[in-house]
Design a protein around this motif. Structure first.
Motif, PDB file in Angstrom:
ATOM      1  N   ILE A  74       0.818  -1.216   0.000  1.00  0.00           N
ATOM      2  CA  ILE A  74       0.000   0.000   0.000  1.00  0.00           C
ATOM      3  C   ILE A  74       0.851   1.265   0.000  1.00  0.00           C
ATOM      4  O   ILE A  74       0.620   2.188  -0.803  1.00  0.00           O
ATOM      5  N   LEU A  75       1.845   1.333   0.887  1.00  0.00           N
ATOM      6  CA  LEU A  75       2.607   2.574   1.038  1.00  0.00           C
ATOM      7  C   LEU A  75       3.534   2.869  -0.144  1.00  0.00           C
ATOM      8  O   LEU A  75       3.533   4.004  -0.647  1.00  0.00           O
ATOM      9  N   PRO A  76       4.335   1.899  -0.628  1.00  0.00           N
ATOM     10  CA  PRO A  76       5.143   2.203  -1.815  1.00  0.00           C
ATOM     11  C   PRO A  76       4.296   2.562  -3.035  1.00  0.00           C
ATOM     12  O   PRO A  76       4.668   3.434  -3.818  1.00  0.00           O
ATOM     13  N   MET A  77       3.142   1.911  -3.199  1.00  0.00           N
ATOM     14  CA  MET A  77       2.272   2.252  -4.312  1.00  0.00           C
ATOM     15  C   MET A  77       1.719   3.659  -4.169  1.00  0.00           C
ATOM     16  O   MET A  77       1.537   4.384  -5.153  1.00  0.00           O
ATOM     17  N   THR A  78       1.462   4.076  -2.937  1.00  0.00           N
ATOM     18  CA  THR A  78       1.016   5.451  -2.703  1.00  0.00           C
ATOM     19  C   THR A  78       2.123   6.428  -3.081  1.00  0.00           C
ATOM     20  O   THR A  78       1.859   7.475  -3.685  1.00  0.00           O
ATOM     21  N   GLY A  79       3.360   6.078  -2.740  1.00  0.00           N
ATOM     22  CA  GLY A  79       4.491   6.914  -3.131  1.00  0.00           C
ATOM     23  C   GLY A  79       4.655   6.972  -4.637  1.00  0.00           C
ATOM     24  O   GLY A  79       4.942   8.037  -5.215  1.00  0.00           O
ATOM     25  N   PHE A  80       4.484   5.825  -5.290  1.00  0.00           N
ATOM     26  CA  PHE A  80       4.557   5.777  -6.752  1.00  0.00           C
ATOM     27  C   PHE A  80       3.472   6.650  -7.364  1.00  0.00           C
ATOM     28  O   PHE A  80       3.704   7.396  -8.323  1.00  0.00           O
ATOM     29  N   ALA A  81       2.258   6.587  -6.795  1.00  0.00           N
ATOM     30  CA  ALA A  81       1.155   7.411  -7.282  1.00  0.00           C
ATOM     31  C   ALA A  81       1.482   8.892  -7.144  1.00  0.00           C
ATOM     32  O   ALA A  81       1.176   9.703  -8.029  1.00  0.00           O
ATOM     33  N   ALA A  82       2.135   9.253  -6.024  1.00  0.00           N
ATOM     34  CA  ALA A  82       2.544  10.645  -5.834  1.00  0.00           C
ATOM     35  C   ALA A  82       3.567  11.052  -6.882  1.00  0.00           C
ATOM     36  O   ALA A  82       3.531  12.164  -7.412  1.00  0.00           O
ATOM     37  N   GLY A  83       4.484  10.144  -7.186  1.00  0.00           N
ATOM     38  CA  GLY A  83       5.488  10.425  -8.209  1.00  0.00           C
ATOM     39  C   GLY A  83       4.877  10.616  -9.586  1.00  0.00           C
ATOM     40  O   GLY A  83       5.431  11.327 -10.438  1.00  0.00           O
ATOM     41  N   GLN A  84       3.728   9.989  -9.833  1.00  0.00           N
ATOM     42  CA  GLN A  84       3.044  10.096 -11.121  1.00  0.00           C
ATOM     43  C   GLN A  84       2.034  11.240 -11.155  1.00  0.00           C
ATOM     44  O   GLN A  84       1.354  11.446 -12.156  1.00  0.00           O
ATOM     45  N   GLY A  85       1.929  11.977 -10.052  1.00  0.00           N
ATOM     46  CA  GLY A  85       1.031  13.120 -10.029  1.00  0.00           C
ATOM     47  C   GLY A  85      -0.410  12.795  -9.729  1.00  0.00           C
ATOM     48  O   GLY A  85      -1.284  13.659  -9.843  1.00  0.00           O
ATOM     49  N   VAL A  86      -0.691  11.552  -9.328  1.00  0.00           N
ATOM     50  CA  VAL A  86      -2.068  11.172  -8.989  1.00  0.00           C
ATOM     51  C   VAL A  86      -2.515  11.897  -7.716  1.00  0.00           C
ATOM     52  O   VAL A  86      -3.693  12.241  -7.556  1.00  0.00           O
ATOM     53  N   LEU A  87      -1.589  12.118  -6.813  1.00  0.00           N
ATOM     54  CA  LEU A  87      -1.801  12.915  -5.609  1.00  0.00           C
ATOM     55  C   LEU A  87      -0.461  13.532  -5.234  1.00  0.00           C
ATOM     56  O   LEU A  87       0.587  13.118  -5.746  1.00  0.00           O
ATOM     57  N   SER A  88      -0.484  14.524  -4.361  1.00  0.00           N
ATOM     58  CA  SER A  88       0.775  15.161  -3.963  1.00  0.00           C
ATOM     59  C   SER A  88       1.478  14.321  -2.903  1.00  0.00           C
ATOM     60  O   SER A  88       0.841  13.514  -2.208  1.00  0.00           O
ATOM     61  N   LEU A  89       2.785  14.513  -2.768  1.00  0.00           N
ATOM     62  CA  LEU A  89       3.550  13.778  -1.755  1.00  0.00           C
ATOM     63  C   LEU A  89       3.067  14.149  -0.361  1.00  0.00           C
ATOM     64  O   LEU A  89       2.946  13.295   0.526  1.00  0.00           O
ATOM     65  N   ALA A  90       2.776  15.429  -0.147  1.00  0.00           N
ATOM     66  CA  ALA A  90       2.280  15.876   1.160  1.00  0.00           C
ATOM     67  C   ALA A  90       0.953  15.197   1.484  1.00  0.00           C
ATOM     68  O   ALA A  90       0.722  14.757   2.622  1.00  0.00           O
ATOM     69  N   ALA A  91       0.070  15.088   0.484  1.00  0.00           N
ATOM     70  CA  ALA A  91      -1.218  14.434   0.706  1.00  0.00           C
ATOM     71  C   ALA A  91      -1.025  12.956   1.029  1.00  0.00           C
ATOM     72  O   ALA A  91      -1.725  12.389   1.885  1.00  0.00           O
ATOM     73  N   ALA A  92      -0.068  12.320   0.333  1.00  0.00           N
ATOM     74  CA  ALA A  92       0.205  10.898   0.587  1.00  0.00           C
ATOM     75  C   ALA A  92       0.630  10.692   2.036  1.00  0.00           C
ATOM     76  O   ALA A  92       0.144   9.780   2.720  1.00  0.00           O
ATOM     77  N   LEU A  93       1.514  11.541   2.533  1.00  0.00           N
ATOM     78  CA  LEU A  93       2.007  11.413   3.912  1.00  0.00           C
ATOM     79  C   LEU A  93       0.903  11.739   4.913  1.00  0.00           C
ATOM     80  O   LEU A  93       0.739  11.048   5.924  1.00  0.00           O
ATOM     81  N   TRP A  94       0.148  12.797   4.647  1.00  0.00           N
ATOM     82  CA  TRP A  94      -0.915  13.215   5.561  1.00  0.00           C
ATOM     83  C   TRP A  94      -2.005  12.156   5.688  1.00  0.00           C
ATOM     84  O   TRP A  94      -2.368  11.739   6.780  1.00  0.00           O
ATOM     85  N   TRP A  95      -2.542  11.709   4.569  1.00  0.00           N
ATOM     86  CA  TRP A  95      -3.680  10.801   4.606  1.00  0.00           C
ATOM     87  C   TRP A  95      -3.305   9.417   5.127  1.00  0.00           C
ATOM     88  O   TRP A  95      -4.086   8.793   5.853  1.00  0.00           O
TER      89      TRP A  95
END
Length: 218
Positions: free
Chosen positions: A50-71
């Protein structure tokens, strides 16, 4: 284009990775938070996916890195608080009643565990958030022992943020190679389970030996 590349990360078989992909694509940051909250409640859901995929999504612009960490941190805290509540509602008295029905254990074992938690509970809650399996389970004894909720939330938030940040940033930097994180953390998780299983075997053998010797003396 970024969304299409992220969607392709689930692979041909989908599975958990596919589910995480669809949840994040549909809900964004709150979806990542929901996924990690469920991971806390159901440990078989792997944070190493879950977490690395969230980071990958942030890298692809699906969500921001700050949002990934916050949520994801918020999701971790919500999941942990639910388990804390279960421990608090179940209560110390019921734990002792249940413990008395279990084979091979003594009341003194539980008393020593409580004494240990009284001395090291803060460290256990903080560092436990970074240990697979225990990251979920540690919230229950914290609830049973009624650790002050503000302190529990502070320790849980800090420990969860560190764990989440490491895996999210790894996925963010590794991009399409995020599965490398899954392999290494998966190996760590397996090692933890092997150690726990070995300790349970040792405990069982010792307790059976004690009973056998006690029976002979009787």
């Amino acid at each position: 284009m970024a969304g299409l590349r992220f969607a392709a990360a689930q692979g041909p078989n989908g599975g958990i990775a596919g589910w995480v992909t669809s949840v994040i694509e549909t809900l964004g940051g709150p979806g990542a938070g929901l996924a990690i909250a469920l991971e806390n409640l159901f440990p078989p859901l792997p944070s190493e996916v879950i977490l690395p995929m969230t980071g990958f999504a942030a890298g692809q612009g699906v969500l921001s890195l700050a949002a990934a960490l916050w949520w994801t941190t918020l999701g971790s805290v919500v999941g942990a608080l639910a388990l804390y509540g279960i421990g608090a509602v179940y209560g110390r008295r019921r734990v002792y009643l249940l413990w008395a029905r279990l084979p091979l254990v003594k009341t003194s074992d539980l008393e020593r565990t409580e004494a240990w938690f009284a001395r090291h509970g803060r460290k256990a809650v903080f560092f436990g958030r970074m240990v697979p399996v225990f990251r979920s389970l540690i919230s229950v004894p914290a609830g049973v022992e009624r650790m002050p909720v503000p302190l529990f939330l502070l320790l849980t938030t800090a420990g969860s943020f560190l764990w989440n940040a490491v895996l999210i940033l790894a996925g963010y930097w590794l991009g399409d190679q995020w599965t490398v994180v899954e392999r290494y953390v998966g190996t760590f998780s397996t090692a933890v389970l092997v150690v726990v299983a070995a300790l349970l075997v040792v405990f069982t053998v010792r307790r059976l030996t004690e009973r056998r010797r006690g029976g002979r003396r009787g």
